[in-house]
Design a protein around this motif. Structure first.
Motif, short mmCIF file in Angstrom:
data_model
loop_
_atom_site.label_atom_id
_atom_site.label_comp_id
_atom_site.label_asym_id
_atom_site.label_seq_id
_atom_site.Cartn_x
_atom_site.Cartn_y
_atom_site.Cartn_z
N UNK A 123 15.00 -1.15 -14.12
CA UNK A 123 15.69 0.05 -14.85
C UNK A 123 15.01 0.50 -16.10
N UNK A 124 14.74 -0.55 -16.76
CA UNK A 124 14.05 -0.66 -18.29
C UNK A 124 12.85 -0.13 -17.93
N UNK A 125 12.08 -0.30 -16.87
CA UNK A 125 10.58 0.03 -16.63
C UNK A 125 10.69 1.47 -16.34
N UNK A 126 11.69 1.76 -15.39
CA UNK A 126 12.22 3.17 -15.08
C UNK A 126 12.32 4.09 -16.21
N UNK A 127 13.13 3.73 -17.36
CA UNK A 127 13.47 4.28 -18.54
C UNK A 127 12.35 4.58 -19.40
N UNK A 128 11.46 3.55 -19.73
CA UNK A 128 10.30 3.80 -20.53
C UNK A 128 9.28 4.55 -19.67
N UNK A 129 9.03 4.50 -18.39
CA UNK A 129 8.20 5.09 -17.64
C UNK A 129 6.80 5.29 -18.20
N UNK A 130 6.12 4.25 -18.36
CA UNK A 130 4.82 4.21 -18.98
C UNK A 130 3.89 5.14 -18.27
N UNK A 131 2.91 5.42 -18.89
CA UNK A 131 1.65 6.21 -18.20
C UNK A 131 0.85 5.32 -17.56
N UNK A 150 10.06 8.68 -9.65
CA UNK A 150 10.20 8.96 -8.25
C UNK A 150 9.98 7.96 -7.40
N UNK A 151 9.29 6.94 -7.51
CA UNK A 151 8.82 6.14 -6.71
C UNK A 151 9.76 4.72 -6.95
N UNK A 152 10.27 4.47 -8.23
CA UNK A 152 10.96 3.27 -8.58
C UNK A 152 12.61 3.73 -8.45
N UNK A 153 12.97 4.84 -8.52
CA UNK A 153 14.20 5.33 -8.73
C UNK A 153 14.98 4.80 -7.28
N UNK A 154 14.47 5.30 -6.17
CA UNK A 154 15.07 4.86 -4.74
C UNK A 154 15.10 3.40 -4.61
N UNK A 210 10.36 -3.19 -6.33
CA UNK A 210 9.77 -2.40 -7.27
C UNK A 210 8.50 -3.02 -7.51
N UNK A 211 7.41 -2.34 -7.36
CA UNK A 211 6.12 -2.69 -7.35
C UNK A 211 5.52 -3.09 -8.85
N UNK A 212 6.15 -4.00 -9.38
CA UNK A 212 6.18 -4.24 -11.04
C UNK A 212 4.64 -4.89 -11.27
N UNK A 213 4.09 -5.57 -10.37
CA UNK A 213 2.78 -6.13 -10.61
C UNK A 213 1.78 -5.11 -10.56
N UNK A 221 0.66 -1.22 0.15
CA UNK A 221 -0.01 -0.02 0.13
C UNK A 221 0.81 1.29 -0.08
N UNK A 222 1.86 1.29 0.80
CA UNK A 222 2.91 2.36 0.77
C UNK A 222 3.38 2.74 -0.56
N UNK A 223 3.94 1.72 -1.49
CA UNK A 223 4.65 1.91 -2.56
C UNK A 223 3.53 2.38 -3.53
N UNK A 224 2.29 1.62 -3.37
CA UNK A 224 1.02 2.20 -4.56
C UNK A 224 0.93 3.60 -4.07
N UNK A 225 0.43 3.84 -2.97
CA UNK A 225 0.28 5.34 -2.54
C UNK A 225 1.30 6.35 -3.23
N UNK A 226 2.43 5.97 -3.07
CA UNK A 226 3.44 6.70 -3.55
C UNK A 226 3.50 6.88 -5.39
N UNK A 227 3.03 5.85 -5.80
CA UNK A 227 2.86 5.90 -7.49
C UNK A 227 1.94 6.90 -7.73
N UNK A 228 0.70 6.95 -6.81
CA UNK A 228 -0.32 7.61 -7.16
C UNK A 228 -0.08 9.12 -6.79
N UNK A 229 0.89 9.40 -5.91
CA UNK A 229 1.34 11.00 -5.57
C UNK A 229 2.54 11.51 -6.36
#
Length: 449
Positions: A182-190, A80-84, A116-119, A67-75
């Motif tokens: 890192x590929x996911x971070x690089x692509x940065x899908x909407x 900025x969520x995946x990088x750290x 990394x909250x890949x799912x 939930x914490x990581x998901x909330x960061x994705x929303x905010x």
């Protein structure tokens, strides 16, 4: 049933990329989980119980972080969520293969907290990238791809652990996962289709917690129903019920997993565990594909009840051949049930909360897995392997029936209240699909773990 329904989904570039990337990310993830256990047992000379503690520490950390990581994705968004997370993961898994048992537990837990909250990310991309009417089909493809990765990952992990030193195998697998992240971070899908989500959230924050709860509740109800009262944020009673169904589904699955091993040991066919588990996964794969091609969705409680009901007959097996047939049949509703939980949540929860929604979904499934294995183990210890299947199936049926009855009563109560209560506390025009549906209209609403 129309298998042609998969054609437009696969023609969508964003969906296709998410499916491929998801498979590539999950294979080393499953492989790394197997290697971690073998590393503790073979290289560190510990017991399987102690290896289980390492896995448990990581699992609990992942559940807490969801939930914490998901909330960061929303905010704050994906990068900025995946990088750290990528930095913490790289540091942890560069050191963990070379330390002793106690530090390994700490590193595994820390990596779990910053996983990394890949799912969550990839399912949000899939949900956002297709129209509403293709949502079930797209999510079914994701579940099927997950099954394929689960079938491939552990086999690759065992091969690496037996061919190389387990420390190097663990390092390679985990850093491969970091590279995929890192590929996911690089692509940065909407992740969402609602470009006004931030402004809408600010407006909601300004009306206070009570107003925010009413707004969230109203945004997920149909036009002719009064808004449901939120328990916390976006979590209403119907949403909580779906989370309970998700937890119960993995309770049944993890209990079945333990019971399979116990049954095949009882049949003195331990060597058959691998291919029997593969048959179970293949049944789930086929069921997921058929569900995605079906002409309509089903309630998650009906699917959960079916999953539990088809698991119970496995207890009647009298040998490996009959066991293999029954376990394959029991797998047909695995992927559809998980798909239905995600689909139903995506329709009930506003798009601006979708990251946190998926985080809670992952935590619910993790909690169910954590409960299912010991419950089945207790039943097996006291009554033999058939009782492992019977007990988890019974729990699944009870929750499914309670969910069906509760859903029907809730719909009746809302319909009765809607005929008398004034329409208050709503923001905008609520739709069943939330802000994603309202943005794109009836023709093509983007769905946007």
């Amino acid at each position: 049933m129309d298998l042609g329904a998969y054609r437009p989904v696969l023609a969508n570039r964003d969906t296709r990329s998410a499916l491929v990337l998801g498979f590539l990310i999950r294979v080393p993830m499953w492989a790394g989980a197997v290697i971690l256990t073998l590393h503790v047992v073979s290289s560190l000379g510990r017991s399987y119980g102690e290896a289980g503690l390492v896995t448990a520490a990581s699992t609990v950390a992942v559940a807490v972080s969801g939930p914490w990581r998901g909330r960061l994705l929303d905010r704050i968004g994906l990068r900025r969520t995946v990088g750290p997370s990528l930095v913490v993961q790289a540091v942890c898994w560069s050191i963990a293969p070379w330390v002793g048992y106690a530090p390994l537990i700490g590193f595994a837990a820390l990596a779990g907290l910053f996983v990394v909250p890949t799912f969550s990310i990839l399912r949000q991309v899939i949900i956002r990238s297709v129209p509403t009417e293709q949502r079930r089909t797209a999510l079914s493809l994701d579940s099927s791809a997950t099954e394929l990765s689960f079938m491939a990952g552990p086999a690759i992990g065992v091969w690496l652990a037996t061919s190389w030193d387990t420390g190097w195998a663990l390092l390679v697998c985990e850093l491969t996962s970091v590279a995929a992240g890192f590929v996911l971070w690089l692509v940065n899908p909407r992740l969402t289709s609602d470009t006004d989500a931030v402004g809408e959230q600010v407006a909601l924050d300004g009306v206070g917690e009570a107003g925010r709860a009413e707004a969230v509740a109203g945004a997920v109800e149909p036009d002719d129903a009064p808004p449901a009262r939120a328990i916390r944020g976006f979590i209403t009673v119907p949403v909580a019920a779906v989370y309970l169904a998700a937890a119960c589904s993995t309770l049944v699955l993890s209990g079945t997993d333990v019971s399979i091993v116990a049954a095949l040991r009882s049949f003195q066919a331990t060597g058959s565990i691998g291919w029997v588990l593969a048959l179970w996964g293949a049944g789930s794969l086929v069921g997921g594909l058929l569900y995605g091609a079906w002409h309509r969705s089903f309630s998650v409680f009906w699917l959960l009840g079916g999953l539990a009901a088809t698991t119970a007959p496995v207890a009647l097996a009298v040998g490996v051949p009959s066991f293999a047939v029954l376990i394959t049949v029991s797998g047909f509703l695995c992927a559809p049930t998980i798909t239905a939980t995600v689909e139903q949540l995506s329709r009930q929860v506003p798009e601006r909360f979708r990251g946190e929604m998926m985080g809670w979904h992952g935590s619910a499934m993790t909690a169910g897995s954590a409960v299912g294995a010991p419950v089945a183990g207790f039943a097996i210890d006291h009554g033999g392997w058939p009782w492992g299947f019977v007990v988890v199936s019974a729990l699944g049926v009870v929750i499914a029936v309670a969910g069906m009855v509760g859903s029907r009563a809730s719909r009746g109560a809302r319909a009765g209240a809607g005929s008398e209560a004034p329409d208050e506390g709503r923001v905008g025009t609520p739709t069943r699909g939330g802000s994603a549906d309202s943005e794109h209209g009836a023709s093509a609403a983007n769905i946007g773990h």
